[in-house]
Design an enzyme around this catalytic site. Structure first.
Site, mmCIF file in Angstrom:
data_model
loop_
_atom_site.group_PDB
_atom_site.id
_atom_site.type_symbol
_atom_site.label_atom_id
_atom_site.label_comp_id
_atom_site.label_asym_id
_atom_site.label_seq_id
_atom_site.Cartn_x
_atom_site.Cartn_y
_atom_site.Cartn_z
ATOM 1 C CD GLU A 1 55.335 16.430 -27.995
ATOM 2 O OE1 GLU A 1 55.269 16.554 -26.752
ATOM 3 O OE2 GLU A 1 55.894 17.250 -28.739
ATOM 4 C CG HIS B 1 58.237 18.706 -25.694
ATOM 5 N ND1 HIS B 1 56.885 18.695 -25.908
ATOM 6 C CD2 HIS B 1 58.527 19.971 -25.288
ATOM 7 C CE1 HIS B 1 56.377 19.886 -25.649
ATOM 8 N NE2 HIS B 1 57.355 20.676 -25.273
ATOM 9 C CB ALA C 1 56.825 26.783 -30.688
#
Length: 531
Positions: A263, A281, A233
């Site tokens: 990230e 991701h 998520a």
């Protein structure tokens, strides 16, 4: 002259061709999004900007975008777009909220299989020439309990797929109604129960103040020994260091992580641990999903630039040009009314009832309804917009009803919103004054006259001498400056409320100080999207 669109990230050639086929002048420059200076140099030429995640639409970029009318994001997240700056500039921000739901749900299921059978490690071992059959003893998904945190669009798809795998599904979602849970075939539970029962836990909620660190160290320690954690998520939902510690301690069996607090994730406490599967991701990374969202954003932007039709806009309702001038302040009011109730309600909502009186009843009620519903749901899902809000409400089993009536009071028109839960009803009403500014005029049946501010504080108390002084003194002692102060009561010595417009967000210390006086029932800081 044809509208001109810049595609500054990688969209498919098919999506770019949609612009051309619709008669729009399009420049396909998929690398320019990474070049801030070049993008700022050329952005003034364009009416539309189509992006993915690489292009950063900052306030500085928008300052140079003198002709820009719409930004279209191929995907859900718009963290790379300064929406406030875009709104002030008059630029519509669109996204494609439903294009990658199935893909993300499937990735979560794939992660479950991967950690259940240790597939990545087993593959690496086998390809290294080893044959460690006894090392990689897995578990079946059949018969296991899956705990789903967040049963919205993606979460509901995961629930459906898991039931097809013969898993027992329990779901935690404050906005999931019992009726909707029954239709989905899942058991609705509170978070602590889910933590204690689930063999696998998967997260499908946005990152908000309420969901940040929802799997904290404390909550992870409440889980069953051997539990497997899946997060496809958002980064920040799981305490990564705590998860790593509990994996090393043997309490958590394994984890499948697709998103990280920082990230790109080049370093992380989870990296290198046994039976931890990490992906960069990839939740939306399938050719089908990428194509779907690219085609969708091209169609949406073309429709707006050529006809004025607005779809999936995050900062503008679906309203015709003729309606916009009259309805603008009322749409703003509707959103504020919804936001008030959304922030005040922590229980699953069963129904939203909206009453339109007088002049308000003669307007585009569908757009006003969307504004109310979006305002209510934004607390739980910031990605909700005025187009997707009714769909999200329907998915959650929330019924919406609308009532119209002629002018019945002192105001030319007003809107009253009532939310129904299993335990109570909560209502608020508001109107638009002649100056075009929204006002709250009634809360819980108590008449008030309150200007709407970006930062507000709502309190309840028994009507008694000294309350105002205590409220003002305590806030002052905690550095809170009051811009506007509104009081209301039903009767002397009865229930009373106060709604304060303050200059800055009310911090937790100030809330606690008011609660510690013992004079207030509720003390609730509120925030509104006010320009």
């Amino acid at each position: 002259m044809a509208p001109k669109v810049l595609v500054s990230d990688k969209l498919s050639e098919t999506a770019v061709q949609i612009f051309r086929d619709r008669g729009i002048d399009v420049d396909f420059m998929p690398e320019v999004g990474k070049d801030k200076e070049k993008l700022q140099e050329i952005i003034g030429q364009y009416d539309g900007l189509a992006i993915r995640s690489a292009t950063k639409v900052t306030a500085k970029l928008l300052e140079a975008a003198d002709n820009l009318k719409v930004v279209g994001r191929a995907g859900i997240g718009v963290d790379n777009v300064d929406r406030d700056a875009a709104s002030k500039k008059g630029v519509i921000v669109m996204n494609t909220p439903f294009g990658n739901s199935i893909t993300t749900a499937e990735h979560a299921i794939a992660m479950m299989f991967a950690v259940a059978r240790q597939i990545p490690e087993a593959s690496a071992s086998t390809q290294a020439g080893k044959w460690e059959k006894s090392r990689f003893m897995g578990v079946e998904l059949t018969g296991k309990t899956l705990g789903v945190i967040g049963a919205g669009n993606i979460g509901s798809i995961v629930c459906d797929r898991a039931r097809g795998l013969r898993m027992k599904v329990v779901a935690y979602d404050p906005f999931l109604s019992q009726e909707r849970a029954d239709k989905m075939g899942v058991e609705k539970v509170e978070l602590d129960e889910l933590l204690g029962r689930a063999d696998f836990i998967t997260l499908h909620v946005p990152l908000t103040d309420q969901t940040e660190n929802i799997l904290s160290r404390e909550n992870l320690e409440k889980t069953k020994k051997g539990v497997r954690i899946i997060n496809c998520a958002r980064g920040g939902l799981v305490d990564e260091q705590a998860l790593a510690d509990l994996i090393e301690a043997g309490h958590v069996g394994s984890a499948g992580i697709d998103v990280f607090a920082e990230e790109p994730a080049t370093e992380n406490p989870l990296f290198g641990l046994p039976n931890v599967v990490c992906t960069p991701h990839l939740g939306a990374a399938t050719s089908e999903a990428q194509e779907n969202v690219a085609l969708q954003v091209a169609e949406q932007m073309s429709d707006y630039l050529l006809t004025g039709a607005v779809q999936n806009a995050l900062n503008m309702p679906s309203v015709t040009a003729e309606e916009a001038k009259v309805m603008g302040p009322w749409i703003e009011l509707a959103g504020h009314l919804g936001a008030f109730i959304g922030q005040m309600t922590d229980e699953p909502m069963q129904a939203i009832n909206i009453l339109y009186d007088g002049a308000a009843a003669e307007m585009n009620l569908e757009a006003l309804n969307c504004a109310v519903i979006a305002g209510i749901l934004k607390r739980a899902n910031p990605d909700v917009n005025m187009v997707s809000a009714p769909v999200v409400a329907q998915e959650r089993g929330i019924k919406t009803s609308t009532t119209k009536q002629g002018k019945s009071g002192a105001f030319e028109g007003y809107i009253k919103v009532t939310v129904v839960t299993a335990k109570r009803e909560r209502s608020i009403a508001g109107t638009v004054f002649s100056d075009g500014k929204p006002r709250f005029i009634q809360i819980k049946g108590i008449n008030i006259d309150a200007e709407v501010g970006r930062h507000m504080l709502y309190t309840t108390n028994e009507d008694a001498p000294g309350i105002i002084g205590t409220l003002g003194r305590t806030l002052g002692d905690n550095g809170v400056n009051i811009a506007n102060f509104t009081l209301g009561r039903k009767e002397a010595q009865g229930e009373a409320i106060a709604l304060l417009y303050v200059d800055e967000p009310v911090r937790a210390e100030a809330v606690k100080a008011l609660q510690d006086t013992g004079l207030f029932g509720q003390v609730k800081p509120l925030a509104f999207d006010v320009a």
